[in-house]
Design an enzyme around this catalytic site. Structure first.
Site, PDB file in Angstrom:
ATOM      1  N   ASP A   1     -34.615  -8.196 -39.249  1.00  0.00           N
ATOM      2  CA  ASP A   1     -34.228  -9.002 -38.077  1.00  0.00           C
ATOM      3  C   ASP A   1     -34.595  -8.330 -36.752  1.00  0.00           C
ATOM      4  O   ASP A   1     -34.415  -8.923 -35.689  1.00  0.00           O
ATOM      5  CB  ASP A   1     -32.714  -9.270 -38.096  1.00  0.00           C
ATOM      6  CG  ASP A   1     -32.339 -10.259 -39.193  1.00  0.00           C
ATOM      7  OD1 ASP A   1     -33.226 -11.000 -39.668  1.00  0.00           O
ATOM      8  OD2 ASP A   1     -31.158 -10.282 -39.579  1.00  0.00           O
TER       9      ASP A   1
ATOM     10  N   ARG B   1     -19.518 -13.214 -44.506  1.00  0.00           N
ATOM     11  CA  ARG B   1     -19.000 -12.884 -45.834  1.00  0.00           C
ATOM     12  C   ARG B   1     -17.486 -12.714 -45.820  1.00  0.00           C
ATOM     13  O   ARG B   1     -16.813 -13.008 -46.812  1.00  0.00           O
ATOM     14  CB  ARG B   1     -19.697 -11.621 -46.351  1.00  0.00           C
ATOM     15  CG  ARG B   1     -21.174 -11.888 -46.753  1.00  0.00           C
ATOM     16  CD  ARG B   1     -21.993 -10.615 -46.710  1.00  0.00           C
ATOM     17  NE  ARG B   1     -23.334 -10.739 -47.257  1.00  0.00           N
ATOM     18  CZ  ARG B   1     -24.400 -11.230 -46.607  1.00  0.00           C
ATOM     19  NH1 ARG B   1     -24.266 -11.701 -45.375  1.00  0.00           N
ATOM     20  NH2 ARG B   1     -25.589 -11.274 -47.184  1.00  0.00           N
TER      21      ARG B   1
ATOM     22  N   LYS C   1     -38.201 -17.300 -40.385  1.00  0.00           N
ATOM     23  CA  LYS C   1     -36.883 -17.000 -39.799  1.00  0.00           C
ATOM     24  C   LYS C   1     -36.496 -18.168 -38.870  1.00  0.00           C
ATOM     25  O   LYS C   1     -37.041 -19.258 -38.989  1.00  0.00           O
ATOM     26  CB  LYS C   1     -36.943 -15.663 -39.064  1.00  0.00           C
ATOM     27  CG  LYS C   1     -37.142 -14.470 -40.003  1.00  0.00           C
ATOM     28  CD  LYS C   1     -35.948 -14.304 -40.919  1.00  0.00           C
ATOM     29  CE  LYS C   1     -36.174 -13.186 -41.918  1.00  0.00           C
ATOM     30  NZ  LYS C   1     -35.120 -13.146 -42.930  1.00  0.00           N
TER      31      LYS C   1
ATOM     32  N   LYS D   1     -23.024  -9.963 -37.895  1.00  0.00           N
ATOM     33  CA  LYS D   1     -23.092 -11.375 -38.291  1.00  0.00           C
ATOM     34  C   LYS D   1     -22.998 -11.518 -39.809  1.00  0.00           C
ATOM     35  O   LYS D   1     -22.243 -12.341 -40.321  1.00  0.00           O
ATOM     36  CB  LYS D   1     -24.409 -11.975 -37.760  1.00  0.00           C
ATOM     37  CG  LYS D   1     -24.580 -13.451 -38.026  1.00  0.00           C
ATOM     38  CD  LYS D   1     -25.433 -14.105 -36.955  1.00  0.00           C
ATOM     39  CE  LYS D   1     -26.914 -13.788 -37.081  1.00  0.00           C
ATOM     40  NZ  LYS D   1     -27.554 -14.446 -38.238  1.00  0.00           N
ATOM     41  N   SER D   2     -23.755 -10.720 -40.530  1.00  0.00           N
ATOM     42  CA  SER D   2     -23.757 -10.820 -42.000  1.00  0.00           C
ATOM     43  C   SER D   2     -22.362 -10.554 -42.566  1.00  0.00           C
ATOM     44  O   SER D   2     -21.884 -11.270 -43.453  1.00  0.00           O
ATOM     45  CB  SER D   2     -24.730  -9.797 -42.598  1.00  0.00           C
ATOM     46  OG  SER D   2     -26.042 -10.101 -42.242  1.00  0.00           O
TER      47      SER D   2
ATOM     48  N   SER E   1     -34.853 -10.766 -50.311  1.00  0.00           N
ATOM     49  CA  SER E   1     -33.959 -11.610 -49.522  1.00  0.00           C
ATOM     50  C   SER E   1     -32.507 -11.389 -49.914  1.00  0.00           C
ATOM     51  O   SER E   1     -32.095 -11.712 -51.033  1.00  0.00           O
ATOM     52  CB  SER E   1     -34.304 -13.088 -49.707  1.00  0.00           C
ATOM     53  OG  SER E   1     -33.257 -13.888 -49.178  1.00  0.00           O
TER      54      SER E   1
HETATM   55  C1  S3P Z   1     -29.092 -12.068 -43.934  1.00  0.00           C
HETATM   56  C2  S3P Z   1     -30.245 -11.776 -44.622  1.00  0.00           C
HETATM   57  C3  S3P Z   1     -31.576 -11.809 -43.999  1.00  0.00           C
HETATM   58  C4  S3P Z   1     -31.498 -11.809 -42.471  1.00  0.00           C
HETATM   59  C5  S3P Z   1     -30.459 -12.760 -41.968  1.00  0.00           C
HETATM   60  C6  S3P Z   1     -29.086 -12.393 -42.507  1.00  0.00           C
HETATM   61  C7  S3P Z   1     -27.802 -12.011 -44.656  1.00  0.00           C
HETATM   62  O1  S3P Z   1     -32.246 -12.992 -44.392  1.00  0.00           O
HETATM   63  O2  S3P Z   1     -32.750 -12.121 -41.928  1.00  0.00           O
HETATM   64  O3  S3P Z   1     -30.401 -12.729 -40.547  1.00  0.00           O
HETATM   65  O4  S3P Z   1     -26.742 -12.006 -43.993  1.00  0.00           O
HETATM   66  O5  S3P Z   1     -27.823 -11.972 -45.892  1.00  0.00           O
HETATM   67  P1  S3P Z   1     -33.186 -13.073 -45.708  1.00  0.00           P
HETATM   68  O6  S3P Z   1     -32.328 -12.993 -46.889  1.00  0.00           O
HETATM   69  O7  S3P Z   1     -33.888 -14.411 -45.570  1.00  0.00           O
HETATM   70  O8  S3P Z   1     -34.131 -11.905 -45.570  1.00  0.00           O
END
Ligand code: S3P
Length: 438
Positions: free
Chosen positions: A316, A26, A343, A21-22, A167
């Site tokens: 996560d 991006r 979250k 997902k991340s 974060s």
């Molecule tokens: C993410 C960062 C995390 C994670 C989220 C995805 C990202 O959040 O919990 O599911 O893609 O950068 P935080 O930055 O709030 O820790």
């Protein structure tokens, strides 16, 4: 929609879970801003990543797909986005909102960002404050929650910012704003967090440095050069099957092509500490991200004190890990994880509630939880668990049924499509006795 899962069974087979997902978010953001055509494969066709696609389409970017995980982005260059002419609705996706707020602060047009009820309750002060320090003109609703209104043409200035919390979203927000800022933008993190933004920027030929003190920097005003991106399977989605196979005696799974970025592998480290039988095979690097196949077999787990440094690396995966902790011998203690409270749901409260419903003893702490594991002789009771609109809570309690003595129903499970479309089909193919109702 709700899940109904019959108790018992084990999982066997080979599977590739959907894309990360991340990295999917991006790929759309950087591909849109690049000069040239970016081809993405393995893209996550879940609602969160699709919200990012819709946003860039609304800003004039031509994006083909996703179709079978393939996306083609006609990059418009750093200054080619257009005013969207509509409020940008990001659904459930905190990543979209926090990363976009940085990117949009650098545009010369104004935007408004909103989302669903869960997203509209999430804290945005963590990005608003440093963006204002860079010169952004940004306002929010009460308690710094969405909607966010970002006025264009602010003219950003690079800053150094010490992140108050670990974060990746805040870090990435500032790096994306930094692309448009005068001079250098740099951040330090209290603990390493996922570094997909830094890796992908480099993949698009944009210099990002990390010095020996951990300061991450880039200089604004450069260009991104289009590239092809192969998105690995999401370790956060694989996590449900790592736990599921570990807790169900006789299970054996091969999870293929899973992203193994060291800033994401906390779940493997923690499960191994608990005694899990996890083997990495064919470790390789694909498009700047480490990838491996993971073999996991059923094992007797024991409770642990969760080491602090693993928390951001497994942030996560705690809902799934709590299910493993309940099945383990002895207690598992988590402290220093207050981020879990903000979250998609308050994951400490939501998991404690569900675990208690299924007969597991917990002690809730302000910044964590203590879980009394029932060990190899015990099991969950059945019952009805509320996921509180949270995809990862829903999937965690679905796999718990492998070690239950009667049916588990998970209500409010619609949001599973945000990160793991097809979860129930895949889980059923591997041996989970799951059906969908409503
Ligand atoms: C993410 C960062 C995390 C994670 C989220 C995805 C990202 O959040 O919990 O599911 O893609 O950068 P935080 O930055 O709030 O820790």
């Amino acid at each position: 929609m709700e899940f109904r899962i019959q108790p018992g069974g084990s999982l066997r087979g080979e599977v590739r879970v959907p894309g990360d997902k991340s990295i999917s978010h991006r790929s759309i953001m950087l591909g849109s801003l690049a000069a040239g055509i970016t081809r993405v494969s393995g893209f996550l066709e879940g609602d969160d990543a699709l919200a990012t696609v819709a946003t860039f389409r609304a800003m004039g970017v031509e994006i083909e797909g996703p179709q079978n995980g393939e996306v083609i982005i006609q990059g418009v260059g750093m200054h080619g986005l257009q005013a969207p002419g509509q409020i940008l609705d990001l659904g459930n996706s905190g990543t979209s909102m926090r990363l976009l707020s940085g990117l949009l602060a650098g545009q010369d047009f104004s935007t408004e960002l909103t989302g669903d009820a869960s997203l509209r309750g999430r804290p945005m002060g963590r990005v608003i404050e440093p963006l204002r320090m860079m010169g952004a003109n940004i306002t929010a609703a009460e308690n710094d929650t969405p909607p966010l209104r970002i006025s264009g043409g602010a003219g950003l200035q690079g800053i150094h910012y010490n992140l108050p919390m670990a974060s990746a979203q805040v870090k990435s927000c500032l790096l994306l704003a930094g692309l448009y800022a005068v001079g250098v933008t740099s951040v330090t993190e209290p603990a390493p967090t996922r570094d997909h933004t830094e890796r992908m920027l480099r993949g698009f030929d944009y210099a990002v440095t990390r010095d020996e003190k951990g300061v991450i920097s880039l200089r604004g005003g450069g260009e991104l050069r289009a590239t092809d991106i192969e998105v690995p399977a999401d370790i956060s989605s694989a996590a449900f099957f790592l736990v599921a196979a570990s807790i169900a005696t006789g299970s054996e799974l091969l999870l293929s092509h899973v992203g193994m970025n060291p800033t994401r592998t906390g779940i493997i480290n923690l499960l191994r500490l608990m005694g899990a039988d996890i083997e990495l095979q064919d470790e390789r690097e694909v498009g700047g991200e480490p990838v491996a196949d993971i073999r996991v077999r059923g094992a007797d787990l024991h409770g642990i004190e969760i080491p602090q440094q693993e928390i951001p690396l497994a942030i996560d995966e705690f809902p799934a890990l709590f299910i493993a902790a309940a099945c383990a011998q002895g207690r598992t203690v988590l402290r220093g994880a207050e981020e879990l409270r903000v979250k998609e749901s308050d994951r400490i409260a939501a998991m404690a509630e569900g675990l208690n419903t299924l007969g597991v003893g917990t002690e809730v702490l302000a910044d964590g939880i203590i879980i009394e594991g029932f060990g190899s002789a015990g099991c969950f009771g059945g019952g009805v668990v509320n996921s509180h609109h949270d995809h990862r809570i829903a999937m965690s309690f679905a796999i718990a049924a492998l070690r239950a003595d009667s049916e588990i129903r998970v209500v409010d499970a619609d949001n599973v499509v945000t990160s793991f479309p097809g979860f129930e089909v895949l889980a059923r193919d591997l041996g989970l006795q799951i059906s969908v109702a409503g």
